[in-house]
Design a protein around this motif. Structure first.
Motif, PDB file in Angstrom:
ATOM      1  N   LEU A  84      22.804 -32.561  10.583  1.00 47.18           N
ATOM      2  CA  LEU A  84      23.725 -32.461   9.405  1.00 47.18           C
ATOM      3  C   LEU A  84      24.438 -33.870   9.277  1.00 47.18           C
ATOM      4  N   CYS A  85      25.922 -33.291  11.119  1.00 50.74           N
ATOM      5  CA  CYS A  85      26.428 -34.093  11.156  1.00 50.74           C
ATOM      6  C   CYS A  85      26.317 -35.608  11.312  1.00 50.74           C
ATOM      7  N   GLU A  86      24.948 -35.918  12.422  1.00 53.14           N
ATOM      8  CA  GLU A  86      24.673 -37.440  12.914  1.00 53.14           C
ATOM      9  C   GLU A  86      23.911 -38.206  11.466  1.00 53.14           C
ATOM     10  N   SER A  87      23.167 -37.484  10.520  1.00 52.35           N
ATOM     11  CA  SER A  87      22.290 -38.200   9.379  1.00 52.35           C
ATOM     12  C   SER A  87      23.361 -38.953   8.076  1.00 52.35           C
ATOM     13  N   GLY A  88      24.933 -38.666   8.645  1.00 59.31           N
ATOM     14  CA  GLY A  88      25.936 -38.956   7.947  1.00 59.31           C
ATOM     15  C   GLY A  88      25.948 -38.146   6.613  1.00 59.31           C
ATOM     16  N   LEU A  89      25.758 -37.157   6.182  1.00 54.50           N
ATOM     17  CA  LEU A  89      25.938 -36.157   4.516  1.00 54.50           C
ATOM     18  C   LEU A  89      26.843 -34.742   5.124  1.00 54.50           C
ATOM     19  N   VAL A  90      27.505 -34.901   6.440  1.00 57.63           N
ATOM     20  CA  VAL A  90      28.424 -33.540   6.310  1.00 57.63           C
ATOM     21  C   VAL A  90      29.488 -34.469   7.041  1.00 57.63           C
ATOM     22  N   GLU A  91      30.871 -34.466   6.977  1.00 58.14           N
ATOM     23  CA  GLU A  91      31.844 -34.451   8.191  1.00 58.14           C
ATOM     24  C   GLU A  91      32.400 -33.756   8.870  1.00 58.14           C
ATOM     25  N   SER A  92      32.718 -33.572  10.024  1.00 60.21           N
ATOM     26  CA  SER A  92      33.125 -32.279  10.397  1.00 60.21           C
ATOM     27  C   SER A  92      34.910 -33.174  11.131  1.00 60.21           C
ATOM     28  N   TRP A  93      35.538 -31.693  11.568  1.00 58.53           N
ATOM     29  CA  TRP A  93      36.732 -32.216  12.499  1.00 58.53           C
ATOM     30  C   TRP A  93      37.245 -30.143  12.753  1.00 58.53           C
ATOM     31  N   ASN A 111      31.150 -26.039  -2.603  1.00 59.15           N
ATOM     32  CA  ASN A 111      32.217 -25.037  -2.900  1.00 59.15           C
ATOM     33  C   ASN A 111      32.948 -25.957  -2.121  1.00 59.15           C
ATOM     34  N   GLY A 112      33.108 -26.708  -1.392  1.00 62.98           N
ATOM     35  CA  GLY A 112      34.501 -27.458  -0.713  1.00 62.98           C
ATOM     36  C   GLY A 112      34.451 -27.203   0.798  1.00 62.98           C
ATOM     37  N   GLU A 113      35.298 -27.206   1.335  1.00 62.40           N
ATOM     38  CA  GLU A 113      34.922 -27.602   3.041  1.00 62.40           C
ATOM     39  C   GLU A 113      34.980 -26.229   3.498  1.00 62.40           C
ATOM     40  N   GLN A 114      34.905 -25.936   3.964  1.00 63.28           N
ATOM     41  CA  GLN A 114      34.285 -24.304   5.016  1.00 63.28           C
ATOM     42  C   GLN A 114      34.287 -24.992   6.764  1.00 63.28           C
ATOM     43  N   CYS A 115      35.578 -23.868   6.643  1.00 62.90           N
ATOM     44  CA  CYS A 115      35.027 -23.410   8.045  1.00 62.90           C
ATOM     45  C   CYS A 115      33.786 -23.201   8.912  1.00 62.90           C
ATOM     46  N   ALA A 116      33.658 -23.240   9.546  1.00 59.37           N
ATOM     47  CA  ALA A 116      32.046 -22.698  10.492  1.00 59.37           C
ATOM     48  C   ALA A 116      31.337 -20.985  10.543  1.00 59.37           C
ATOM     49  N   CYS A 117      32.917 -20.193  10.230  1.00 56.42           N
ATOM     50  CA  CYS A 117      32.777 -19.020  10.533  1.00 56.42           C
ATOM     51  C   CYS A 117      32.625 -18.460   9.354  1.00 56.42           C
ATOM     52  N   HIS A 118      33.114 -19.399   8.417  1.00 53.81           N
ATOM     53  CA  HIS A 118      32.722 -18.182   7.000  1.00 53.81           C
ATOM     54  C   HIS A 118      31.724 -18.895   6.693  1.00 53.81           C
ATOM     55  N   ILE A 119      30.919 -20.239   7.175  1.00 53.73           N
ATOM     56  CA  ILE A 119      29.073 -20.329   6.758  1.00 53.73           C
ATOM     57  C   ILE A 119      28.559 -18.802   7.680  1.00 53.73           C
ATOM     58  N   ILE A 120      28.972 -19.097   8.900  1.00 55.72           N
ATOM     59  CA  ILE A 120      28.345 -18.025   9.692  1.00 55.72           C
ATOM     60  C   ILE A 120      27.592 -16.606   8.886  1.00 55.72           C
ATOM     61  N   LEU A 152      24.069 -22.442  13.598  1.00 58.92           N
ATOM     62  CA  LEU A 152      24.715 -23.466  13.411  1.00 58.92           C
ATOM     63  C   LEU A 152      25.341 -24.112  13.616  1.00 58.92           C
ATOM     64  N   SER A 153      25.634 -24.333  15.129  1.00 58.90           N
ATOM     65  CA  SER A 153      25.515 -25.617  15.293  1.00 58.90           C
ATOM     66  C   SER A 153      24.635 -26.729  15.752  1.00 58.90           C
ATOM     67  N   TYR A 154      23.449 -26.148  15.929  1.00 63.49           N
ATOM     68  CA  TYR A 154      22.020 -26.932  16.005  1.00 63.49           C
ATOM     69  C   TYR A 154      22.085 -27.932  14.362  1.00 63.49           C
ATOM     70  N   HIS A 155      22.404 -26.644  13.188  1.00 53.46           N
ATOM     71  CA  HIS A 155      21.799 -27.557  12.360  1.00 53.46           C
ATOM     72  C   HIS A 155      23.363 -28.504  12.011  1.00 53.46           C
ATOM     73  N   HIS A 214      35.436 -27.566  11.128  1.00 53.00           N
ATOM     74  CA  HIS A 214      35.290 -27.300   9.029  1.00 53.00           C
ATOM     75  C   HIS A 214      34.573 -28.495   9.064  1.00 53.00           C
ATOM     76  N   TYR A 215      33.676 -28.723   8.080  1.00 54.79           N
ATOM     77  CA  TYR A 215      32.767 -29.385   7.533  1.00 54.79           C
ATOM     78  C   TYR A 215      33.142 -29.563   6.178  1.00 54.79           C
ATOM     79  N   GLN A 216      32.727 -30.326   5.977  1.00 55.99           N
ATOM     80  CA  GLN A 216      32.594 -31.080   4.226  1.00 55.99           C
ATOM     81  C   GLN A 216      31.302 -31.796   4.418  1.00 55.99           C
ATOM     82  N   LEU A 217      30.941 -32.257   2.224  1.00 57.05           N
ATOM     83  CA  LEU A 217      29.940 -32.800   2.239  1.00 57.05           C
ATOM     84  C   LEU A 217      30.665 -34.329   2.173  1.00 57.05           C
ATOM     85  N   SER A 218      30.197 -35.085   2.986  1.00 56.85           N
ATOM     86  CA  SER A 218      30.675 -36.617   2.675  1.00 56.85           C
ATOM     87  C   SER A 218      29.425 -37.589   1.137  1.00 56.85           C
TER      88      SER A 218
END
Length: 97
Positions: free
Chosen positions: A54-63, A28-37, A47-50, A70-74
């Motif tokens: 996901l970020c180490e795999s390169g599938l997700v970007e974060s800032w 659905n687009g960029e999401q804040c961790a608070c929204h995903i929780i 959530l932090s563990y998962h 915040h996270y989004q699909l890469s």
């Protein structure tokens, strides 16, 4: 990092139902961790563990924005995942029927 290690990280990221749910939420687009929780009814620590996987795999970007991440699909990560799957499942010989 070897190609096999990167492939293993991608496939590890995709082998958990909760991580699949997170990826679907990010469709659905960029999401804040608070929204995903809130949406997935998951603890912040879980959530932090998962998200680390996901970020180490390169599938997700974060800032970070303030205290939240915040996270989004890469798209680049998605392309690497598709390429990895094709590479690992391709036959090296043509078979005749």
């Amino acid at each position: 990092m070897t190609e096999q290690v990167q492939m293993a990280k991608i496939f590890k990221a995709l082998c958990d139902p909760k991580r699949i749910s997170i990826l679907q939420e990010l469709q659905n687009g960029e999401q804040c961790a608070c929204h995903i929780i809130e949406q997935l009814d998951i603890a912040q620590s879980a959530l932090s563990y998962h998200m680390k996987i996901l970020c180490e795999s390169g599938l997700v970007e974060s800032w970070s924005v303030g205290k939240w991440t915040h996270y989004q699909l890469s798209q680049q990560g998605a392309q690497k995942a598709m390429t990895a799957l094709q590479a690992i499942t391709a036959t090296t010989q043509e078979t005749t029927i």
